[in-house]
Design an enzyme around this catalytic site. Structure first.
Site, PDB file in Angstrom:
ATOM      1  N   ASP A   1       0.808  -1.220   0.000  1.00  0.00           N
ATOM      2  CA  ASP A   1       0.000   0.000   0.000  1.00  0.00           C
ATOM      3  C   ASP A   1       0.842   1.270   0.000  1.00  0.00           C
ATOM      4  OD1 ASP A   1       0.898  -0.515   2.576  1.00  0.00           O
ATOM      5  OD2 ASP A   1      -1.073  -0.912   3.402  1.00  0.00           O
TER       6      ASP A   1
ATOM      7  N   ASN B   1      -7.857  -2.857  14.018  1.00  0.00           N
ATOM      8  CA  ASN B   1      -9.242  -3.127  13.602  1.00  0.00           C
ATOM      9  C   ASN B   1      -9.315  -4.347  12.685  1.00  0.00           C
ATOM     10  OD1 ASN B   1      -8.091  -2.202  11.287  1.00  0.00           O
ATOM     11  ND2 ASN B   1      -9.415  -0.408  11.030  1.00  0.00           N
TER      12      ASN B   1
ATOM     13  N   HIS C   1      -7.403  -4.803   9.989  1.00  0.00           N
ATOM     14  CA  HIS C   1      -7.076  -4.560   8.581  1.00  0.00           C
ATOM     15  C   HIS C   1      -5.785  -5.254   8.173  1.00  0.00           C
ATOM     16  CE1 HIS C   1      -4.837  -0.462   9.382  1.00  0.00           C
ATOM     17  NE2 HIS C   1      -3.979  -1.456   9.361  1.00  0.00           N
TER      18      HIS C   1
ATOM     19  N   GLU D   1      -9.757  -2.019   5.066  1.00  0.00           N
ATOM     20  CA  GLU D   1     -10.400  -1.677   6.331  1.00  0.00           C
ATOM     21  C   GLU D   1     -11.690  -2.486   6.514  1.00  0.00           C
ATOM     22  OE1 GLU D   1      -8.591  -0.065   8.231  1.00  0.00           O
ATOM     23  OE2 GLU D   1      -8.189   1.996   7.676  1.00  0.00           O
TER      24      GLU D   1
HETATM   25  C1  F6R Z   1       1.305  -1.435   6.153  1.00  0.00           C
HETATM   26  C2  F6R Z   1       0.092  -2.192   6.279  1.00  0.00           C
HETATM   27  C3  F6R Z   1      -0.734  -2.185   7.512  1.00  0.00           C
HETATM   28  C4  F6R Z   1       0.067  -2.499   8.778  1.00  0.00           C
HETATM   29  C5  F6R Z   1      -0.843  -2.461  10.011  1.00  0.00           C
HETATM   30  C6  F6R Z   1      -0.061  -2.695  11.278  1.00  0.00           C
HETATM   31  O1  F6R Z   1       1.873  -1.606   4.864  1.00  0.00           O
HETATM   32  O2  F6R Z   1      -0.247  -2.809   5.340  1.00  0.00           O
HETATM   33  O3  F6R Z   1      -1.765  -3.124   7.372  1.00  0.00           O
HETATM   34  O4  F6R Z   1       0.651  -3.763   8.649  1.00  0.00           O
HETATM   35  O5  F6R Z   1      -1.458  -1.210  10.090  1.00  0.00           O
HETATM   36  O6  F6R Z   1       0.770  -1.606  11.488  1.00  0.00           O
HETATM   37  P1  F6R Z   1       1.891  -1.614  12.623  1.00  0.00           P
HETATM   38  O7  F6R Z   1       2.878  -2.647  12.211  1.00  0.00           O
HETATM   39  O8  F6R Z   1       2.485  -0.240  12.568  1.00  0.00           O
HETATM   40  O9  F6R Z   1       1.202  -1.944  13.890  1.00  0.00           O
END
Ligand code: F6R
Length: 235
Positions: free
Chosen positions: A67, A135, A137, A142
């Site tokens: 992303d 959440n 994701h 989302e």
């Molecule tokens: C980032 C991504 C997100 C993160 C998720 C967890 O490329 O795809 O899904 O993996 O938000 O983020 P952290 O590791 O910062 O807790």
């Protein structure tokens, strides 16, 4: 599903790095689906160490990131392109032209999403690395009423904006939209490597692995993938 219960963040990073290293050793031209965020930082630094020690050669590897924020210049300190360059690509011998991150400043976002899906389809992902949002994701898929399969532009959940504000001056500066690989490409990856660390993720990991499969917890779809590895200190 293969589950590795590890003691802490460092052991998670080490274990996941060994899994990715083994993948590259057995297939030097592997296509890695990569993630950003706090969770993979330790893993990326272990991979850089393995590369420096001559144990992993990235020269034939291709990477495709999950992303990117919309409207952030690739050189912006908070863009995911910049994150990947700083935390991994500049520290290993991957070829710059073999690294792919969605273009968040593309003039035509729909065309960029279609280009990205064509890129994923023509390469095929051998192993997709995932972190887990509070959440549920994965990528920026989302919670929603249905699983969205193609790469698409998404409005970020308030909770995601709040969580990611730690990297910005304040919450207002966090982009509210992002391009994300869809659930379709994640599910088509030959293997998925989910890494999760920290007490604050225990409950959502439980729901992901053992709750109902629902787009309200996007990561729960992984229960339907036939080759998932989970490495976590809260399982
Ligand atoms: C980032 C991504 C997100 C993160 C998720 C967890 O490329 O795809 O899904 O993996 O938000 O983020 P952290 O590791 O910062 O807790």
């Amino acid at each position: 599903m293969k589950i590795y219960k590890v003691k802490n963040y460092d052991e998670m990073s080490e274990t996941a790095a060994e899994i990715l290293a083994a993948q590259i050793q057995s297939k030097p031209n592997s296509v890695l689906g990569l993630a950003t965020g706090s969770t993979p930082i330790g893993l990326y630094s272990k991979l850089a160490e393995l590369c420096a020690a001559g144990r992993v050669d990235f020269s034939a590897v291709t990477s495709i990131n999950l992303d990117e924020y919309c409207a952030l210049d690739p050189g912006d300190i908070n863009s995911y392109r910049r994150f990947m360059n700083d935390n991994l690509f500049s520290k290993i011998n991957i070829k710059a032209e073999n690294t792919h991150v969605p273009d968040g400043v593309a003039e035509d976002i729909a065309a960029e999403c279609a280009r990205y899906d064509a890129l994923i389809a023509s390469n095929g992902i051998d192993i997709q690395l995932l972190g887990l949002g509070h959440n549920g994701h994965i990528g920026f898929n989302e919670p929603a009423d249905e699983f969205v399969l193609p790469t698409h532009c998404v409005k970020l959940d308030d909770r995601t904006v709040e969580a990611n504000a730690r990297f910005f001056e304040n919450e207002d500066e966090v982009p509210k939209h992002a391009i994300t690989m869809g659930i379709g490409a994640i599910m088509k990856a030959k293997q998925v490597l989910l890494i999760v660390s920290g007490e604050d993720k225990r409950e959502i990991l439980q729901r992901t692995l053992y709750g109902s499969v629902t787009p309200k917890v996007p990561a729960s779809i992984l229960q339907l993938h036939n080759d998932v590895i989970v490495v976590s200190d809260v399982i």
